[in-house]
Design a protein around this motif. Structure first.
Motif, PDB file in Angstrom:
ATOM      1  N   TYR A 175      -5.444   6.535   4.826  1.00  0.00           N
ATOM      2  CA  TYR A 175      -4.753   5.373   4.251  1.00  0.00           C
ATOM      3  C   TYR A 175      -4.354   5.712   2.826  1.00  0.00           C
ATOM      4  O   TYR A 175      -5.198   5.991   1.975  1.00  0.00           O
ATOM      5  CB  TYR A 175      -5.646   4.131   4.270  1.00  0.00           C
ATOM      6  N   ARG A 176      -3.061   5.666   2.554  1.00  0.00           N
ATOM      7  CA  ARG A 176      -2.545   6.017   1.239  1.00  0.00           C
ATOM      8  C   ARG A 176      -2.068   4.772   0.509  1.00  0.00           C
ATOM      9  O   ARG A 176      -1.161   4.086   0.972  1.00  0.00           O
ATOM     10  CB  ARG A 176      -1.381   7.014   1.373  1.00  0.00           C
ATOM     11  N   GLY A 177      -2.671   4.476  -0.617  1.00  0.00           N
ATOM     12  CA  GLY A 177      -2.210   3.373  -1.437  1.00  0.00           C
ATOM     13  C   GLY A 177      -0.887   3.728  -2.104  1.00  0.00           C
ATOM     14  O   GLY A 177      -0.596   4.902  -2.368  1.00  0.00           O
ATOM     15  N   SER A 178      -0.070   2.719  -2.365  1.00  0.00           N
ATOM     16  CA  SER A 178       1.231   2.967  -3.004  1.00  0.00           C
ATOM     17  C   SER A 178       1.506   1.970  -4.123  1.00  0.00           C
ATOM     18  O   SER A 178       2.651   1.666  -4.424  1.00  0.00           O
ATOM     19  CB  SER A 178       2.349   2.890  -1.947  1.00  0.00           C
ATOM     20  N   GLY A 179       0.429   1.450  -4.733  1.00  0.00           N
ATOM     21  CA  GLY A 179       0.585   0.559  -5.870  1.00  0.00           C
ATOM     22  C   GLY A 179       1.091  -0.820  -5.508  1.00  0.00           C
ATOM     23  O   GLY A 179       1.630  -1.524  -6.367  1.00  0.00           O
ATOM     24  N   LYS A 180       0.899  -1.244  -4.259  1.00  0.00           N
ATOM     25  CA  LYS A 180       1.414  -2.550  -3.835  1.00  0.00           C
ATOM     26  C   LYS A 180       0.791  -3.707  -4.613  1.00  0.00           C
ATOM     27  O   LYS A 180       1.396  -4.776  -4.722  1.00  0.00           O
ATOM     28  CB  LYS A 180       1.168  -2.753  -2.333  1.00  0.00           C
ATOM     29  N   LEU A 181      -0.429  -3.505  -5.132  1.00  0.00           N
ATOM     30  CA  LEU A 181      -1.117  -4.562  -5.876  1.00  0.00           C
ATOM     31  C   LEU A 181      -1.464  -4.108  -7.291  1.00  0.00           C
ATOM     32  O   LEU A 181      -2.387  -4.629  -7.921  1.00  0.00           O
ATOM     33  CB  LEU A 181      -2.390  -4.985  -5.129  1.00  0.00           C
ATOM     34  N   GLN A 182      -0.704  -3.163  -7.801  1.00  0.00           N
ATOM     35  CA  GLN A 182      -0.972  -2.618  -9.131  1.00  0.00           C
ATOM     36  C   GLN A 182      -0.951  -3.715 -10.187  1.00  0.00           C
ATOM     37  O   GLN A 182      -0.026  -4.523 -10.242  1.00  0.00           O
ATOM     38  CB  GLN A 182       0.068  -1.546  -9.489  1.00  0.00           C
ATOM     39  N   GLY A 183      -1.992  -3.772 -11.003  1.00  0.00           N
ATOM     40  CA  GLY A 183      -2.068  -4.738 -12.079  1.00  0.00           C
ATOM     41  C   GLY A 183      -2.533  -6.118 -11.654  1.00  0.00           C
ATOM     42  O   GLY A 183      -2.623  -7.029 -12.486  1.00  0.00           O
ATOM     43  N   LYS A 184      -2.859  -6.287 -10.386  1.00  0.00           N
ATOM     44  CA  LYS A 184      -3.302  -7.580  -9.883  1.00  0.00           C
ATOM     45  C   LYS A 184      -4.828  -7.679  -9.942  1.00  0.00           C
ATOM     46  O   LYS A 184      -5.542  -6.687 -10.030  1.00  0.00           O
ATOM     47  CB  LYS A 184      -2.856  -7.776  -8.429  1.00  0.00           C
ATOM     48  N   SER A 185      -5.324  -8.909  -9.856  1.00  0.00           N
ATOM     49  CA  SER A 185      -6.755  -9.121  -9.682  1.00  0.00           C
ATOM     50  C   SER A 185      -6.962 -10.062  -8.507  1.00  0.00           C
ATOM     51  O   SER A 185      -6.146 -10.956  -8.258  1.00  0.00           O
ATOM     52  CB  SER A 185      -7.399  -9.688 -10.943  1.00  0.00           C
ATOM     53  N   ALA A 186      -8.064  -9.850  -7.787  1.00  0.00           N
ATOM     54  CA  ALA A 186      -8.322 -10.616  -6.567  1.00  0.00           C
ATOM     55  C   ALA A 186      -9.764 -11.091  -6.536  1.00  0.00           C
ATOM     56  O   ALA A 186     -10.673 -10.416  -7.029  1.00  0.00           O
ATOM     57  CB  ALA A 186      -8.027  -9.763  -5.335  1.00  0.00           C
ATOM     58  N   LEU A 187      -9.968 -12.247  -5.925  1.00  0.00           N
ATOM     59  CA  LEU A 187     -11.299 -12.770  -5.639  1.00  0.00           C
ATOM     60  C   LEU A 187     -11.433 -12.874  -4.124  1.00  0.00           C
ATOM     61  O   LEU A 187     -10.574 -13.469  -3.468  1.00  0.00           O
ATOM     62  CB  LEU A 187     -11.504 -14.135  -6.299  1.00  0.00           C
ATOM     63  N   ILE A 188     -12.510 -12.300  -3.581  1.00  0.00           N
ATOM     64  CA  ILE A 188     -12.726 -12.266  -2.138  1.00  0.00           C
ATOM     65  C   ILE A 188     -14.094 -12.847  -1.831  1.00  0.00           C
ATOM     66  O   ILE A 188     -15.121 -12.297  -2.275  1.00  0.00           O
ATOM     67  CB  ILE A 188     -12.645 -10.827  -1.601  1.00  0.00           C
ATOM     68  N   THR A 189     -14.161 -13.930  -1.083  1.00  0.00           N
ATOM     69  CA  THR A 189     -15.463 -14.444  -0.668  1.00  0.00           C
ATOM     70  C   THR A 189     -15.944 -13.659   0.547  1.00  0.00           C
ATOM     71  O   THR A 189     -15.153 -13.201   1.368  1.00  0.00           O
ATOM     72  CB  THR A 189     -15.413 -15.945  -0.344  1.00  0.00           C
ATOM     73  N   GLY A 190     -17.256 -13.477   0.638  1.00  0.00           N
ATOM     74  CA  GLY A 190     -17.790 -12.623   1.694  1.00  0.00           C
ATOM     75  C   GLY A 190     -17.338 -11.190   1.524  1.00  0.00           C
ATOM     76  O   GLY A 190     -17.156 -10.461   2.500  1.00  0.00           O
TER      77      GLY A 190
END
Length: 285
Positions: free
Chosen positions: A33-48
């Motif tokens: 799986y190769r990341g391509s910066g789709k979420l670059q500079g973002k922050s996320a909160l994930i429950t569980g």
């Protein structure tokens, strides 16, 4: 990649389960799986976010460039492993233990994310509990309240707390289930909450459309996570996922890319929708 596994009929004594003692361990991310910066500079909160699907989403988000906060109940060892995996991708990981049935805790969790990261761009409402009962009369008021509080009330709490911080282009992703579409006779209360999540997703998407905040959901089928051996007896665990058209359970690594897609600009024209990584089950939803 070979995703076929032998679940070995293993069980665990309590929910939400511990990933660190599962054999075989769930597959969290494909090596290729190769990341391509789709979420670059973002922050996320994930429950569980300490294990299972939540862990896989956290690691995939990190590989795509996002800092991640994970909320979990009390599985500190699993959470620390997830943090190590996120940090190995070069991103920050904030661990927030607590009970998502508590509205005050949900508010405090969002406050901590803003304090640590300065922003919140992606909210993933993912945590859930399930307690099989063969007869609806066996479901106690306590179980009913706890299942709804975890599986749908918390979605309201986190959305309400996050909304003042979400901007145009930000996203909310909710985890529902294939059981919302074809039902589950032994998981009546769980399935009911998952149906509620579908309606919540569709309604919230319309509600937030003017703000250009997209809301979507993912409805996994049978996925190999700690919740499975922590929920079912050895016979059901042994057969888990084998009744799907693909004849096997899915892996978290096969689900997380759906969350990446919905979180990034690739899904910019999608809101109020549900993706179905479920092993080929046709649900028409």
């Amino acid at each position: 990649m070979d995703y076929n596994i032998d679940t070995k009929g293993q069980t665990q004594s309590s929910q939400p389960g511990i990933e660190g003692i599962m054999d075989p361990a769930p597959i969290i991310i494909r090596e290729n799986y190769r990341g391509s910066g789709k979420l670059q500079g973002k922050s996320a909160l994930i429950t569980g976010g300490d294990s299972g699907i939540g862990r896989a989403v956290a690691v995939h988000f990190a590989r795509e460039g996002a800092d991640v906060a994970i909320v979990y109940l009390e599985e500190d060892q699993d959470a620390e492993e997830t943090k190590a995996m996120v940090e190995a991708e070069g991103k920050m990981c904030l661990l927030i233990p607590g009970d998502i049935r508590d509205e005050a805790f949900c508010k405090e969790a969002v406050t901590r994310v803003i304090s640590e990261f300065g922003k919140l761009n992606v909210l993933v409402n993912n945590a859930a509990e399930q307690h099989p009962k063969e007869d609806v009369r066996e479901i106690t008021a306590e179980q009913l309240n706890n299942t709804f509080a975890t599986n749908i009330y918390s979605f309201f709490y986190f959305t309400q707390a996050a909304l003042p911080h979400l901007q145009e282009g930000d996203t909310i992703i909710n985890t529902t289930s294939v059981t919302a579409y074809h039902g589950s006779p032994a998981l009546l209360d769980y399935s009911s909450t998952k149906g509620a999540i579908v309606a919540y997703t569709r309604s919230l998407a319309v509600s937030l459309a003017d703000k250009k905040i997209r809301v979507n959901a993912v409805a996994p089928g049978p996925i190999w996570t700690p919740l499975i051996p922590a929920t079912f007896d050895s016979e059901k665990v042994e057969k888990f996922g084998k009744d799907t058209p693909l004849k096997r359970p899915g892996q978290p690594a096969e689900v997380a890319p759906s969350y990446v897609f919905l979180a990034c600009e690739d899904a910019s024209y999608m809101s109020g929708q549900v993706l179905h990584p479920n092993g080929g089950q046709i649900v028409n939803g």
